[in-house]
Design an enzyme around this catalytic site. Structure first.
Site, PDB file in Angstrom:
ATOM      1  N   HIS A   5      25.923  15.056 -27.203  1.00  0.00           N
ATOM      2  CA  HIS A   5      25.570  14.474 -28.420  1.00  0.00           C
ATOM      3  C   HIS A   5      27.139  13.917 -29.203  1.00  0.00           C
ATOM      4  CE1 HIS A   5      24.257  14.774 -32.687  1.00  0.00           C
ATOM      5  NE2 HIS A   5      23.156  14.770 -32.321  1.00  0.00           N
ATOM      6  N   ASP A  64      16.562  16.826 -28.371  1.00  0.00           N
ATOM      7  CA  ASP A  64      15.617  16.091 -27.538  1.00  0.00           C
ATOM      8  C   ASP A  64      15.168  16.628 -26.307  1.00  0.00           C
ATOM      9  OD1 ASP A  64      15.041  14.317 -29.534  1.00  0.00           O
ATOM     10  OD2 ASP A  64      16.715  13.127 -29.044  1.00  0.00           O
ATOM     11  N   HIS A  99      18.604   6.214 -30.423  1.00  0.00           N
ATOM     12  CA  HIS A  99      18.462   7.162 -31.739  1.00  0.00           C
ATOM     13  C   HIS A  99      17.168   8.166 -31.599  1.00  0.00           C
ATOM     14  CE1 HIS A  99      18.907   8.908 -35.623  1.00  0.00           C
ATOM     15  NE2 HIS A  99      18.840   7.835 -36.219  1.00  0.00           N
TER      16      HIS A  99
HETATM   17  N1  ACO Z   1      24.923  13.006 -18.844  1.00  0.00           N
HETATM   18  C1  ACO Z   1      26.119  13.010 -18.076  1.00  0.00           C
HETATM   19  N2  ACO Z   1      27.217  12.659 -18.577  1.00  0.00           N
HETATM   20  C2  ACO Z   1      27.302  12.518 -19.883  1.00  0.00           C
HETATM   21  C3  ACO Z   1      26.228  12.754 -20.499  1.00  0.00           C
HETATM   22  C4  ACO Z   1      24.931  12.693 -20.136  1.00  0.00           C
HETATM   23  N3  ACO Z   1      23.809  13.255 -20.788  1.00  0.00           N
HETATM   24  N4  ACO Z   1      26.576  12.419 -21.898  1.00  0.00           N
HETATM   25  C5  ACO Z   1      28.119  12.255 -21.997  1.00  0.00           C
HETATM   26  N5  ACO Z   1      28.358  12.239 -20.613  1.00  0.00           N
HETATM   27  C6  ACO Z   1      29.765  12.141 -20.247  1.00  0.00           C
HETATM   28  C7  ACO Z   1      30.415  10.490 -20.178  1.00  0.00           C
HETATM   29  O1  ACO Z   1      30.004  10.114 -19.048  1.00  0.00           O
HETATM   30  C8  ACO Z   1      31.646  11.081 -20.697  1.00  0.00           C
HETATM   31  O2  ACO Z   1      32.307  11.367 -19.205  1.00  0.00           O
HETATM   32  P1  ACO Z   1      33.787  10.644 -18.970  1.00  0.00           P
HETATM   33  O3  ACO Z   1      34.629  11.237 -19.943  1.00  0.00           O
HETATM   34  O4  ACO Z   1      34.156  11.570 -17.713  1.00  0.00           O
HETATM   35  O5  ACO Z   1      33.714   9.251 -19.039  1.00  0.00           O
HETATM   36  C9  ACO Z   1      31.761  12.215 -21.283  1.00  0.00           C
HETATM   37  O6  ACO Z   1      30.393  13.074 -21.045  1.00  0.00           O
HETATM   38  C10 ACO Z   1      31.765  12.262 -22.699  1.00  0.00           C
HETATM   39  O7  ACO Z   1      30.545  11.184 -23.169  1.00  0.00           O
HETATM   40  P2  ACO Z   1      30.659  10.092 -24.165  1.00  0.00           P
HETATM   41  O8  ACO Z   1      29.632   9.009 -23.950  1.00  0.00           O
HETATM   42  O9  ACO Z   1      32.092   9.816 -24.766  1.00  0.00           O
HETATM   43  O10 ACO Z   1      29.830  10.946 -25.601  1.00  0.00           O
HETATM   44  P3  ACO Z   1      29.253  10.294 -26.623  1.00  0.00           P
HETATM   45  O11 ACO Z   1      29.698  11.138 -27.914  1.00  0.00           O
HETATM   46  O12 ACO Z   1      29.768   8.681 -27.122  1.00  0.00           O
HETATM   47  O13 ACO Z   1      27.902  10.124 -26.385  1.00  0.00           O
HETATM   48  C11 ACO Z   1      25.470  10.680 -26.270  1.00  0.00           C
HETATM   49  C12 ACO Z   1      26.914  10.965 -26.975  1.00  0.00           C
HETATM   50  C13 ACO Z   1      25.295   8.917 -26.409  1.00  0.00           C
HETATM   51  C14 ACO Z   1      24.370  11.339 -26.961  1.00  0.00           C
HETATM   52  C15 ACO Z   1      25.650  10.899 -24.757  1.00  0.00           C
HETATM   53  O14 ACO Z   1      25.844  12.331 -24.503  1.00  0.00           O
HETATM   54  C16 ACO Z   1      24.183  10.729 -24.094  1.00  0.00           C
HETATM   55  O15 ACO Z   1      24.021   9.385 -23.711  1.00  0.00           O
HETATM   56  N6  ACO Z   1      23.175  11.533 -23.977  1.00  0.00           N
HETATM   57  C17 ACO Z   1      22.084  11.409 -23.313  1.00  0.00           C
HETATM   58  C18 ACO Z   1      21.113  10.551 -24.238  1.00  0.00           C
HETATM   59  C19 ACO Z   1      20.490  11.419 -25.202  1.00  0.00           C
HETATM   60  O16 ACO Z   1      20.232  12.671 -25.057  1.00  0.00           O
HETATM   61  N7  ACO Z   1      20.620  11.068 -26.503  1.00  0.00           N
HETATM   62  C20 ACO Z   1      20.068  12.230 -27.576  1.00  0.00           C
HETATM   63  C21 ACO Z   1      21.010  12.522 -28.810  1.00  0.00           C
HETATM   64  S1  ACO Z   1      20.485  13.462 -30.002  1.00  0.00           S
HETATM   65  C22 ACO Z   1      19.635  12.302 -30.999  1.00  0.00           C
HETATM   66  O17 ACO Z   1      19.948  11.173 -31.051  1.00  0.00           O
HETATM   67  C23 ACO Z   1      18.695  12.917 -31.896  1.00  0.00           C
END
Ligand code: ACO
Length: 445
Positions: A323, A379, A284
């Site tokens: 996100h 972020d 988070h």
């Molecule tokens: N880098 C590479 N691949 C990614 C990333 C990433 N940052 N984020 C998502 N993907 C990919 C996943 O592997 C998935 O691929 P697939 O469909 O081939 O399996 C696809 O994109 C969809 O991703 P999900 O995990 O289903 O998306 P979700 O909505 O569950 O996750 C999250 C969102 C947790 C923010 C994710 O994008 C992530 O981990 N990002 C990096 C961490 C981050 O920056 N967090 C801050 C969020 S902002 C906040 O909290 C204030």
């Protein structure tokens, strides 16, 4: 499951919805039920009537992580993730960052309207004159180990505030609710700065009522031997903008924690402490720290293609991208990027900025990220600003908690006054064993 639809009069194939309802056929019994649709939502309790027989508990919805469940209705923050829109009380985040201060925004979140000049002056005066904390809070902070995580200290001191203001438990008293809102917003920067100074072994700096809300924070953080701290107005404004951006984000993990814990009718300090605890988690509030570690590892722009190959091969994630809600640009990321440049005018350029800019460009040009709708989130750049301000990574989440307090308070106030509020109590799908015979110790294993 069938939609209630009718052909239009001209029979040209256009379909009009006859009723705002959903017809559901239970194939176990062949019975059909009509569920009302309001605000694009069905009431989960309406599913309970769907039973196989009279003894049946009724159907439930299974939604771990509440990815498709609205737990409240709210008038505070609107997000359209596909369009990249964020609004507080109907005002766009871009508009607020351009024209308002953080405290003005906090007033808006809490009261629903922008303040008049007089209301704003009174609000700022009230907040400014509640920034001091009881001396025993100072002693409490002194009791932590020298290397205690500042979020751990913030969590504990926020919760501890409830013991200093016992009347705050009268949550049905409008005056008490107002005082708790003022105190929480006013004292959060003081608690945060005390935690920071504790880690450095420096004496705590008391609030300075002559300074603005962000100026006072900078003073409590960085004042040394000077009689009066003179904050750089560009940094004050940059902090104000960062804090507007982080003030609320509807029903995220920490806000749901505040509402969930607050629904037990505990005092608001304890409810907000639950929000701080949720924000403490790396998924988070901790992503900006992870972005900096990632930029450190990449080291130079030449390494970016290799790094992105690794991401595409799922060896790691591109931190600060993607996100749960925004499947387009996070509108906050665009504003922060501009903000970074203004901060660097004061602090000097952080060499990691060049890597971040190039990384963003390469990722946005790459089909992998495009197809998955992965864009920079809030972020991606905020950590660079915090680092430029000389903050250790442990403090990054604290910098998020300070402004989010106004969002938590606004959401808490809305929750306690909502006639639909009940103590939060989700259901479970039980998948464990049943009706087993107790096994005596000698017969186990
Ligand atoms: N880098 C590479 N691949 C990614 C990333 C990433 N940052 N984020 C998502 N993907 C990919 C996943 O592997 C998935 O691929 P697939 O469909 O081939 O399996 C696809 O994109 C969809 O991703 P999900 O995990 O289903 O998306 P979700 O909505 O569950 O996750 C999250 C969102 C947790 C923010 C994710 O994008 C992530 O981990 N990002 C990096 C961490 C981050 O920056 N967090 C801050 C969020 S902002 C906040 O909290 C204030």
């Amino acid at each position: 499951m069938a939609d209630e639809q009718t052909q239009d009069q001209g029979g040209n194939g256009n379909v009009a919805t006859a009723r705002e309802s959903l017809s559901v056929t239970d194939n176990r019994t062949g019975k059909t039920y009509e569920l009302e649709i309001e605000n694009e939502t069905i009431r989960a309790m309406d599913l309970r009537q769907i039973k196989v027989n009279g003894d049946d508990f009724g159907l439930m919805a299974y939604d771990p992580a509440f990815t498709n469940t609205a737990a409240c209705s709210s008038e505070i923050t609107y997000i359209d993730g596909d369009a990249g829109v964020l609004e507080y009380r109907g005002y766009t985040i871009e508009d607020l960052c351009e024209n308002a201060t953080y405290l003005e925004t906090a007033y808006l979140l809490i009261n629903g309207e922008l303040p008049t000049q007089k209301q704003l002056e009174d609000w700022v005066f009230e907040i400014t004159h509640h920034t001091y904390v009881h001396e025993n809070i100072k002693k409490f902070v002194e009791g932590f180990r020298y290397d205690a995580h500042p979020m751990g200290m913030l969590l504990a001191t926020t919760g501890a505030l409830s013991t200093f203001y016992p009347p705050a438990k009268n949550i049905n008293d409008e005056g008490e609710r107002h005082m708790a809102a003022v105190r929480l917003i006013a004292k959060m920067p003081t608690l945060a700065a005390f935690a920071y100074r504790h880690n450095l072994g420096l004496p705590y700096v008391y609030p300075d009522n002559d300074l603005s809300y962000p100026g006072n924070f900078l003073s409590m953080m960085y004042k040394m031997t000077e009689v009066k701290y003179d904050p750089d107005p560009r940094l004050e404004r940059a902090l104000d903008v960062l804090w507007i951006l982080h003030a609320d984000h509807e029903q995220n993990c920490s806000t749901s924690a505040v509402r969930g814990v607050g629904s037990s009718e505990v005092d608001p300090y304890s409810a907000v402490a639950a929000g701080v605890a949720a924000l403490y988690g790396p998924l988070h509030g901790g992503a900006n720290e992870a972005v900096l570690r990632m930029l450190d590892r990449i080291g130079t722009t030449e390494n970016i293609p290799d790094f992105l190959e690794g991401v595409k091969n799922r060896e790691e994630k591109l931190m600060g991208f993607g996100h749960r809600v925004y499947k387009n640009f996070d509108p906050r990321a665009r504003i922060i990027k501009k903000n970074v440049e203004e901060v660097f005018e004061v602090t000097g350029v952080n060499p990691k900025l060049a890597i971040a800019v190039e990384l963003e460009k390469n990722a946005l040009d790459d089909d992998y990220f495009h197809e998955r709708k992965l864009y920079p989130n809030v972020d991606f750049y905020s950590g660079l600003i915090y680092e430029a301000l000389g903050l250790p990574t442990d403090m990054f989440t604290v910098m998020f908690a300070i402004p989010r307090t106004s969002g938590w308070v606004a959401q808490w106030l809305e929750m306690v006054q909502d006639p639909e509020t009940k103590i939060a109590r989700p259901r479970q799908v039980y998948t464990g064993a049943r009706e087993r015979e107790f096994v005596p110790m000698g017969q186990r294993g």
